[in-house]
Design an enzyme around this catalytic site. Structure first.
Site, PDB file in Angstrom:
ATOM      1  N   CYS A 117       0.827  -1.216   0.000  1.00 51.41           N
ATOM      2  CA  CYS A 117       0.000   0.000   0.000  1.00 51.41           C
ATOM      3  C   CYS A 117       0.858   1.262   0.000  1.00 51.41           C
ATOM      4  CB  CYS A 117      -0.983  -0.005   1.165  1.00 51.41           C
ATOM      5  SG  CYS A 117      -0.243  -0.095   2.804  1.00 51.41           S
ATOM      6  N   HIS A 141      -2.095   1.314   7.339  1.00 56.16           N
ATOM      7  CA  HIS A 141      -2.396   1.281   5.895  1.00 56.16           C
ATOM      8  C   HIS A 141      -2.130   2.658   5.304  1.00 56.16           C
ATOM      9  CE1 HIS A 141      -4.288   0.154   2.158  1.00 56.16           C
ATOM     10  NE2 HIS A 141      -5.137   1.156   2.258  1.00 56.16           N
TER      11      HIS A 141
END
Length: 285
Positions: free
Chosen positions: A53, A244
């Site tokens: 990510c 994230h």
């Protein structure tokens, strides 16, 4: 597009002409285009095969950097590249061309992932007063905004036990940082994580859509140096060890999009400016 940061003490200044030039110039300054050639919506999203990510978010921010994208889309590099091994610019050229021409689809950036080096090289730090930076790292522990953090960045620091390299005397002096040469693209990194523990600093740090860099330069009294925000990279989580990453980018049509791996959704500027930003990307305007 590096930022020259002047680490100044109150001694005779080192001439900017004495600094080392770039090893290679990809494109002459007069050919660098800071605006998009055409207007279009956001391109492809990116699959996340295995905790990529952060890579995906940085790759999207680079893809929507107007001067870089314009250069890569021109194909100028690949036409003259003589690299026999893996060339990262050739890989990026192919990726950006595909990503921007593939709206409403999702790509797996395997070529970029496989081209990344496994080891880092030496930074080649020098001892003179000018250092080249690709970004400016800002301490946000005591800052409520990016402008306040920039003010802290250029505020002189008193050094009580400094030995002069010229006369050898030990005494007091001051040390400060200013941006000596304004870049066409400015990246501001907010120090969101504590050095030892990795704990995230989650307080709100306001950042503007438009930024005047002039007050933080070596010549603070000149004409304004205006920058426009075009990408924001965000971390969601409590520490550097977990969480994230996703980003917001401004496409060539002037609209903002949230890019979260495979997901690409339009959003408003108000949403963009309310994030816990980790990296901020600005371009001269």
């Amino acid at each position: 597009m590096a930022v020259l940061v002047n680490s100044s003490r109150r001694f005779p200044a080192v001439s900017a002409e004495g600094t080392a030039g770039p090893e290679r110039i990809l494109s002459p300054p007069e050919k660098i285009c800071l605006e998009w050639w055409q207007s279009q919506a956001a391109g492809a999203g990116l699959y996340n095969p295995a905790n990529t990510c952060f890579l995906n978010s940085v790759l999207q921010c680079l893809t929507y950097t107007p001067p870089l994208a314009s250069y890569l889309l021109s194909g100028e590099h690949s036409r003259s590249c003589a690299e026999r091994d893996i060339c990262m610019l050739c890989v990026m050229e192919a990726h950006v061309s595909t990503a921007l021409s593939c709206s409403a689809c999702v790509l797996l950036p395997l070529a970029v992932i496989h081209a990344l080096p496994l080891t880092c090289g030496s930074c080649g730090a020098v001892s003179d007063s000018y250092e080249a930076f690709l970004d400016v790292l800002l301490d946000i522990q005591a800052a409520s905004s990016v402008t306040a953090a920039l003010q802290d960045f250029v505020r002189p620091e008193c050094l009580t036990d400094f030995r002069c390299s010229k006369c050898g005397e030990l005494g007091a002096t001051s040390k400060g940082f200013t941006i000596h040469q304004a870049p066409r693209v400015l990246t501001l990194g907010l120090k969101r994580f504590e050095y030892l523990t990795g704990r995230k600093l989650s307080q709100v740090v306001k950042y503007p859509e438009h930024l005047d860099l002039r007050p933080y330069t070596s010549q603070a009294d000149g004409e304004p140096l205006r920058y426009a925000l075009y990408a924001v990279l965000v971390h969601r989580g409590d520490s550097s060890w977990a969480g994230h990453y996703f980003c917001y980018t401004k496409a060539s049509n002037g609209l903002w999009y949230k890019m979260d791996d495979a997901s690409v959704k339009p959003c408003g500027l108000d949403t963009v400016l309310r994030q816990q930003a980790y990296l901020l990307f600005y371009v001269r305007c």
